[in-house]
Write a protein that holds these residues in place. Sequence first.
Motif, short mmCIF file in Angstrom:
data_model
loop_
_atom_site.label_atom_id
_atom_site.label_comp_id
_atom_site.label_asym_id
_atom_site.label_seq_id
_atom_site.Cartn_x
_atom_site.Cartn_y
_atom_site.Cartn_z
N PHE A 79 0.85 -1.19 0.00
CA PHE A 79 0.00 0.00 0.00
C PHE A 79 0.88 1.24 0.00
CE2 PHE A 79 -2.93 -2.71 2.84
CZ PHE A 79 -3.59 -3.24 1.74
N ALA A 80 0.40 2.28 -0.65
CA ALA A 80 1.06 3.58 -0.60
C ALA A 80 0.02 4.63 -0.94
CB ALA A 80 2.23 3.65 -1.58
N GLY A 81 0.31 5.87 -0.57
CA GLY A 81 -0.63 6.94 -0.87
C GLY A 81 -0.90 7.07 -2.35
N ALA A 82 0.10 6.75 -3.18
CA ALA A 82 -0.05 6.88 -4.63
C ALA A 82 -0.78 5.70 -5.25
CB ALA A 82 1.32 7.04 -5.28
N GLY A 83 -0.96 4.60 -4.49
CA GLY A 83 -1.70 3.47 -5.05
C GLY A 83 -1.15 2.12 -4.65
N LEU A 84 -1.68 1.11 -5.28
CA LEU A 84 -1.37 -0.29 -5.02
C LEU A 84 -0.19 -0.76 -5.87
CD1 LEU A 84 -2.21 -3.37 -4.40
CD2 LEU A 84 -3.73 -3.13 -6.35
N THR A 85 0.70 -1.56 -5.29
CA THR A 85 1.80 -2.17 -6.04
C THR A 85 1.91 -3.63 -5.64
OG1 THR A 85 3.00 -0.07 -6.02
CG2 THR A 85 4.24 -2.03 -6.64
N VAL A 86 1.99 -4.50 -6.64
CA VAL A 86 2.20 -5.93 -6.41
C VAL A 86 3.51 -6.32 -7.07
CG1 VAL A 86 1.35 -8.27 -6.80
CG2 VAL A 86 -0.27 -6.42 -6.31
N VAL A 87 4.36 -7.03 -6.34
CA VAL A 87 5.61 -7.56 -6.88
C VAL A 87 5.62 -9.06 -6.64
CG1 VAL A 87 8.13 -7.54 -6.75
CG2 VAL A 87 6.85 -5.40 -6.45
N ALA A 88 5.88 -9.81 -7.72
CA ALA A 88 5.87 -11.26 -7.63
C ALA A 88 7.06 -11.83 -8.39
CB ALA A 88 4.58 -11.84 -8.21
N PRO A 89 7.69 -12.88 -7.89
CA PRO A 89 8.84 -13.46 -8.59
C PRO A 89 8.41 -14.17 -9.86
CG PRO A 89 8.20 -14.86 -6.75
CD PRO A 89 7.35 -13.62 -6.66
N LEU A 90 9.30 -14.17 -10.85
CA LEU A 90 9.11 -14.91 -12.09
C LEU A 90 10.26 -15.89 -12.27
CD1 LEU A 90 8.01 -12.12 -14.61
CD2 LEU A 90 6.56 -13.89 -13.60
N PRO A 91 10.00 -17.02 -12.92
CA PRO A 91 11.10 -17.96 -13.16
C PRO A 91 12.13 -17.37 -14.11
CG PRO A 91 9.12 -18.63 -14.35
CD PRO A 91 8.72 -17.50 -13.45
N GLY A 92 13.38 -17.75 -13.92
CA GLY A 92 14.46 -17.31 -14.79
C GLY A 92 15.31 -18.49 -15.20
N GLU A 93 16.44 -18.19 -15.84
CA GLU A 93 17.32 -19.25 -16.31
C GLU A 93 17.97 -20.00 -15.17
OE1 GLU A 93 20.07 -17.49 -18.99
OE2 GLU A 93 18.54 -16.99 -20.50
N SER A 94 18.04 -19.36 -14.00
CA SER A 94 18.63 -20.01 -12.83
C SER A 94 17.89 -19.55 -11.59
CB SER A 94 20.12 -19.66 -12.71
OG SER A 94 20.29 -18.27 -12.57
N PRO A 95 17.90 -20.33 -10.50
CA PRO A 95 17.25 -19.90 -9.27
C PRO A 95 17.83 -18.57 -8.78
CG PRO A 95 17.85 -22.23 -9.16
CD PRO A 95 18.49 -21.68 -10.39
N GLY A 96 16.95 -17.71 -8.29
CA GLY A 96 17.41 -16.43 -7.79
C GLY A 96 17.89 -15.50 -8.88
N SER A 97 17.32 -15.60 -10.07
CA SER A 97 17.77 -14.80 -11.21
C SER A 97 17.32 -13.34 -11.11
CB SER A 97 17.25 -15.39 -12.52
OG SER A 97 15.83 -15.43 -12.52
N GLY A 98 16.46 -13.04 -10.14
CA GLY A 98 16.06 -11.66 -9.94
C GLY A 98 15.01 -11.16 -10.89
N ARG A 99 14.20 -12.06 -11.48
CA ARG A 99 13.13 -11.65 -12.37
C ARG A 99 11.85 -11.48 -11.57
NH1 ARG A 99 11.32 -14.91 -16.64
NH2 ARG A 99 10.66 -12.99 -17.65
N TYR A 100 11.15 -10.37 -11.81
CA TYR A 100 9.92 -10.07 -11.08
C TYR A 100 8.88 -9.46 -12.00
CZ TYR A 100 12.60 -10.70 -6.76
OH TYR A 100 13.36 -11.22 -5.73
N ARG A 101 7.62 -9.69 -11.65
CA ARG A 101 6.49 -9.01 -12.28
C ARG A 101 6.05 -7.89 -11.35
NH1 ARG A 101 2.22 -10.57 -15.46
NH2 ARG A 101 3.90 -11.00 -16.91
N VAL A 102 5.91 -6.68 -11.88
CA VAL A 102 5.43 -5.53 -11.13
C VAL A 102 4.10 -5.09 -11.72
CG1 VAL A 102 5.88 -3.14 -10.44
CG2 VAL A 102 7.80 -4.77 -10.63
N VAL A 103 3.08 -4.98 -10.87
CA VAL A 103 1.78 -4.46 -11.28
C VAL A 103 1.44 -3.33 -10.32
CG1 VAL A 103 -0.65 -4.98 -11.69
CG2 VAL A 103 1.07 -6.76 -12.06
N ALA A 104 1.05 -2.18 -10.86
CA ALA A 104 0.80 -1.04 -9.99
C ALA A 104 -0.27 -0.14 -10.58
CB ALA A 104 2.09 -0.24 -9.78
N THR A 105 -1.08 0.45 -9.72
CA THR A 105 -2.02 1.47 -10.17
C THR A 105 -1.26 2.78 -10.35
OG1 THR A 105 -2.59 2.01 -7.88
CG2 THR A 105 -4.01 0.43 -9.04
N ALA A 106 -1.73 3.58 -11.32
CA ALA A 106 -1.08 4.87 -11.57
C ALA A 106 -2.10 5.81 -12.19
CB ALA A 106 0.11 4.71 -12.50
N ALA A 107 -2.13 7.04 -11.69
CA ALA A 107 -3.07 8.02 -12.25
C ALA A 107 -2.70 8.33 -13.69
CB ALA A 107 -3.05 9.29 -11.41
#
Length: 399
Positions: free
Chosen positions: A222-250
């Motif tokens: 939660f934030a004053g500017a809106g909702l943000t969701v961060v979720a891991p995504l599979p990559g070429e190796s474990p812990g590859s640092g890939r993420y999906r970001v979904v956020a509301t924005a005016a």
Amino acid sequence: MPSSSTSASTGSSAAAPPLPARTEVAVVGAGPTGLALAVTLAEAGIPFVLLDRQAEGANTSRAAVVHARTLEVLDELDRSGKLSGELVRRGIPVSRFRIRDGARLLTTIPFDGLATAHPYALMVPQYETEAVLLARLRALGGDVHRPYEVTGITQDADGVTLTTATGETLRAAHAVGADGMHSTVRGAAGIGFTGSAYEESFVLADVTMDWAPGPREVSLTFAGAGLTVVAPLPGESPGSGRYRVVATAAEAPAEPSLAYVQRLLDDRAPGQATVTGLAWSSRFRIHHRVADRYRSGRLLLAGDAAHVHSPAGGQGMNTGIQDGYALGRALATGDLDGYEARRRPVALRVVALTDRLTRVATTRSPLVRAARNTALPFLGRIPALRDRLATELAELNYR
């Protein structure tokens, strides 16, 4: 059985195979919903033709989570467990969903206690889900007819006639619209789509980044500017640092840049994220709508053609796949009225849940935000409430 001429390859540039003159079920739209329906029909030995207007399957997608109930459906479509097993192999099982206000943890929703063979949320891009379903369909002798854009649909007492943009026709006993929010089938059926749009737009981005909460959870912030969701995504190796970001924005650019995503995360989760790469991004608007009916004579609806809603909770694709399976079973048993009676209440419940989550997360009222942030830690300490929300998110109530 599927039509013998269904031999097109997703991703191939070869000419589309010719349409047969007729079939039992014409399915318009080869996304996850249409593919799940086609697999169910193929398993039941019912002739069908699956059409899609795209020349090849998309390699970007909005959906990135497969919930427990959907994995159970995949098990029912392949009793060997290979279908769900292959999807799990391509994804990342995540056992908890955490809600924060900035960096402050408010509550944790655990999935590992769910009463299912799949006690987790599986993070996997939609194109991987489509690829696994398509492989199963091909193993059963079916495929997708591409590119065929359906531009006209008429029905009579004996069947349905579909006309494509190239003037070809297909005769079917029933036609199913799995063709999205702007469904041609729903329009031809004259079925209303009741609801409205959210004021905010949504930003979606697949990134590589250093993310402080790490890859073992889905984070809703939660934030004053809106909702943000961060979720891991599979990559070429474990812990590859890939993420999906979904956020509301005016206001957001049509294709948000790496710098834009970094600024958004700095504003809403200060010190939590360092974005190092951007694979894909988009801006889109979200509606919350449910079709007034799921059937008009020989025309039926499933997936986004029947319901659309906020991405909060990752419910959309999952509900659609379950629609496809339920409709395939209804076509096999002849219980078409029962399909709407079972699935439309589910859509109404999902839309209500995601709408509540979105409005609570995006409220601008300081008093409501304070009440929300006080209540969530308290409610999260009550096991029955935690389990109830986890079960609802996993869609296990819709068995």
